[in-house]
Design an enzyme around this catalytic site. Structure first.
Site, PDB file in Angstrom:
ATOM      1  N   ARG A 156      12.088   3.239   1.859  1.00  0.00           N
ATOM      2  CA  ARG A 156      11.670   2.406   2.991  1.00  0.00           C
ATOM      3  C   ARG A 156      12.807   1.420   3.246  1.00  0.00           C
ATOM      4  O   ARG A 156      13.315   0.796   2.321  1.00  0.00           O
ATOM      5  CB  ARG A 156      10.387   1.650   2.683  1.00  0.00           C
ATOM      6  CG  ARG A 156      10.130   0.567   3.726  1.00  0.00           C
ATOM      7  CD  ARG A 156       8.757  -0.005   3.669  1.00  0.00           C
ATOM      8  NE  ARG A 156       7.773   0.947   4.155  1.00  0.00           N
ATOM      9  CZ  ARG A 156       6.529   0.594   4.495  1.00  0.00           C
ATOM     10  NH1 ARG A 156       6.143  -0.657   4.399  1.00  0.00           N
ATOM     11  NH2 ARG A 156       5.679   1.497   4.911  1.00  0.00           N
ATOM     12  N   LYS A 180      23.148  -4.628   4.126  1.00  0.00           N
ATOM     13  CA  LYS A 180      22.297  -3.465   3.934  1.00  0.00           C
ATOM     14  C   LYS A 180      23.015  -2.125   3.964  1.00  0.00           C
ATOM     15  O   LYS A 180      22.778  -1.276   3.126  1.00  0.00           O
ATOM     16  CB  LYS A 180      21.147  -3.491   4.929  1.00  0.00           C
ATOM     17  CG  LYS A 180      20.108  -4.491   4.499  1.00  0.00           C
ATOM     18  CD  LYS A 180      18.768  -4.213   5.096  1.00  0.00           C
ATOM     19  CE  LYS A 180      17.729  -5.104   4.441  1.00  0.00           C
ATOM     20  NZ  LYS A 180      16.679  -5.519   5.334  1.00  0.00           N
ATOM     21  N   ARG A 209       0.807  -1.213   0.000  1.00  0.00           N
ATOM     22  CA  ARG A 209       0.000   0.000   0.000  1.00  0.00           C
ATOM     23  C   ARG A 209       0.842   1.267   0.000  1.00  0.00           C
ATOM     24  O   ARG A 209       0.530   2.200  -0.724  1.00  0.00           O
ATOM     25  CB  ARG A 209      -1.018  -0.037   1.131  1.00  0.00           C
ATOM     26  CG  ARG A 209      -0.672   0.615   2.417  1.00  0.00           C
ATOM     27  CD  ARG A 209      -1.768   0.417   3.407  1.00  0.00           C
ATOM     28  NE  ARG A 209      -2.146  -1.000   3.491  1.00  0.00           N
ATOM     29  CZ  ARG A 209      -3.365  -1.438   3.764  1.00  0.00           C
ATOM     30  NH1 ARG A 209      -4.332  -0.605   3.986  1.00  0.00           N
ATOM     31  NH2 ARG A 209      -3.600  -2.726   3.843  1.00  0.00           N
ATOM     32  N   THR A 210       1.914   1.298   0.744  1.00  0.00           N
ATOM     33  CA  THR A 210       2.684   2.541   0.809  1.00  0.00           C
ATOM     34  C   THR A 210       3.366   2.830  -0.526  1.00  0.00           C
ATOM     35  O   THR A 210       3.332   3.949  -1.029  1.00  0.00           O
ATOM     36  CB  THR A 210       3.705   2.481   1.958  1.00  0.00           C
ATOM     37  OG1 THR A 210       3.011   2.166   3.167  1.00  0.00           O
ATOM     38  CG2 THR A 210       4.418   3.808   2.127  1.00  0.00           C
ATOM     39  N   HIS A 252       7.607   6.853  10.443  1.00  0.00           N
ATOM     40  CA  HIS A 252       6.844   6.639   9.197  1.00  0.00           C
ATOM     41  C   HIS A 252       5.972   7.894   9.055  1.00  0.00           C
ATOM     42  O   HIS A 252       4.761   7.857   9.273  1.00  0.00           O
ATOM     43  CB  HIS A 252       6.011   5.370   9.340  1.00  0.00           C
ATOM     44  CG  HIS A 252       5.342   4.891   8.081  1.00  0.00           C
ATOM     45  ND1 HIS A 252       5.373   5.595   6.888  1.00  0.00           N
ATOM     46  CD2 HIS A 252       4.615   3.771   7.829  1.00  0.00           C
ATOM     47  CE1 HIS A 252       4.690   4.920   5.976  1.00  0.00           C
ATOM     48  NE2 HIS A 252       4.227   3.817   6.525  1.00  0.00           N
TER      49      HIS A 252
HETATM   50  C1  NCD Z   1       2.934   0.067   8.456  1.00  0.00           C
HETATM   51  C2  NCD Z   1       4.427  -0.010   8.309  1.00  0.00           C
HETATM   52  O1  NCD Z   1       4.939  -0.561   7.338  1.00  0.00           O
HETATM   53  O2  NCD Z   1       5.096   0.515   9.189  1.00  0.00           O
HETATM   54  N1  NCD Z   1       2.236  -0.289   7.288  1.00  0.00           N
HETATM   55  C3  NCD Z   1       2.159   0.531   6.230  1.00  0.00           C
HETATM   56  O3  NCD Z   1       2.807   1.540   6.141  1.00  0.00           O
HETATM   57  N2  NCD Z   1       1.288   0.173   5.276  1.00  0.00           N
HETATM   58  C4  NCD Z   1       2.449  -0.690   9.596  1.00  0.00           C
HETATM   59  C5  NCD Z   1       2.697  -2.157   9.644  1.00  0.00           C
HETATM   60  O4  NCD Z   1       3.503  -2.714   8.894  1.00  0.00           O
HETATM   61  O5  NCD Z   1       2.075  -2.810  10.497  1.00  0.00           O
END
Ligand code: NCD
Length: 320
Positions: A115, A93, A65-66, A143
């Site tokens: 990320r 890494k 999703r992100t 985040h």
């Molecule tokens: C969050 C993340 O990756 O920190 N999810 C996200 O951004 N879609 C929360 C999670 O992974 O539980």
């Protein structure tokens, strides 16, 4: 979206965390995001404010999703978006990150979205490259776009953030979402509670300006917002919860526990959800849930952030 001269110039080049942002910085991004919501609801969603700009998504951790949210946001602003496939990289890494950063920098991107599993990765990248950097999640650190989209969702539903009681529940220990939200909500004057078993609370959490509860009934009492977190089993070194069933019984959000919160409390979850682990399916899909709105606000917030960072009024001054 056209650039809005009426909006004040956003004063930062990068978004590495919520920490360090002023309440004005946060409100400015939320105001911009409100405008981006309107754009995204039009049949014609493409604008030109980032036309000619190059956005690279650099996701060292799996994400659906992100990453897709950042990709759509860039495309709606007219940017050229490239996704680097790095999730499967097996190189150490630290080295990979610097090497990759130098390679990407040579391609002259305007904005890098990163990320990474290590806290501080985004800040390190920002020191190495010439373009703007957005932290899309670094280890258990921050985040920021998630906290911004959560704030936007709350502000649009409740009309404000100040003086609301927000209960953040579950795996606080591993959660960058919780950290960024605690900082943001405190900055905007909300009352923040965390609710978790002791094994899922980081040391020194009370110093972050939160009320700490170990029972859902107490932590949710009268809350305006109930924010559930995913149980991040992939980050747990040992067994921090006895069993998923027991966890759900004591800390999973069901109708009975939700009844402790205000009658009009919002139910939130950043996703991905473990239904039946931290949240009951009927609550996730129920009338108080704003989980789908959060996803919609995610695209808008990311549009707002990228547009603010690449504001041509500042980029012109900084051009070499
Ligand atoms: C969050 C993340 O990756 O920190 N999810 C996200 O951004 N879609 C929360 C999670 O992974 O539980």
């Amino acid at each position: 979206m056209t650039q809005h001269p009426a909006l004040p110039l956003y004063p930062h080049r990068h978004l590495l965390g919520i920490k360090g942002l002023s309440p004005q910085d946060i409100e400015l991004l939320l105001d911009r995001a409100d405008r981006a919501v309107a754009i995204s609801r039009q049949p014609e969603k493409k604008t030109s404010s980032l036309r000619g700009r190059t956005q690279i998504n650099l996701f060292f951790e799996a994400s659906t999703r992100t990453q897709s949210s950042f990709e759509l946001a860039g495309k709606r602003l007219g940017a050229d978006v490239m996704n680097m496939a790095v999730a499967s990289s097996s190189v150490k890494k630290g080295e990979t990150l610097i090497d990759t950063a130098m390679t990407l920098n040579a391609m002259r991107p305007d904005i890098l979205i990163i990320r990474h599993g290590a806290a501080g990765a985004a800040a390190l990248l920002a020191q190495k490259v010439a373009c703007s950097v957005v932290n899309a999640g670094d280890g258990a650190h921050e985040h920021p776009t998630q906290a911004l989209l959560d704030a936007l969702t709350i502000r649009r539903a409740k009309g404000r953030i100040a003086r609301l009681t927000v209960a953040i529940c579950g795996d606080i220990l591993h959660s960058r979402v919780a950290r960024s939200n605690i900082i943001l909500l405190n900055a905007l004057g909300a009352r923040v509670r965390v609710v978790a078993p002791s094994t899922l609370l980081p040391a020194g959490i009370a110093q972050m300006g939160v009320e700490v509860h170990r029972s859902m009934a107490e932590g949710l009492a009268g809350a305006d917002v109930v924010m559930m977190l995913r149980l991040q089993r992939e980050r747990m070194a040992g067994a921090l919860v006895p069993s998923v069933r027991e966890y759900f019984r004591y800390f999973g959000l069901d109708a009975e526990k939700l009844a402790c919160a205000a009658a009009d409390a919002l139910v939130m979850h950043p996703g991905p959800m473990n239904r039946g682990v931290e949240i009951a399916s009927e609550i996730a899909d129920g009338p108080q849930s704003v989980i789908e709105e959060q996803v919609e606000m995610g695209v808008a917030v990311r549009m707002a952030v990228m547009e603010a960072l690449l504001d041509p009024r500042r980029s012109r001054d900084e051009a070499p």
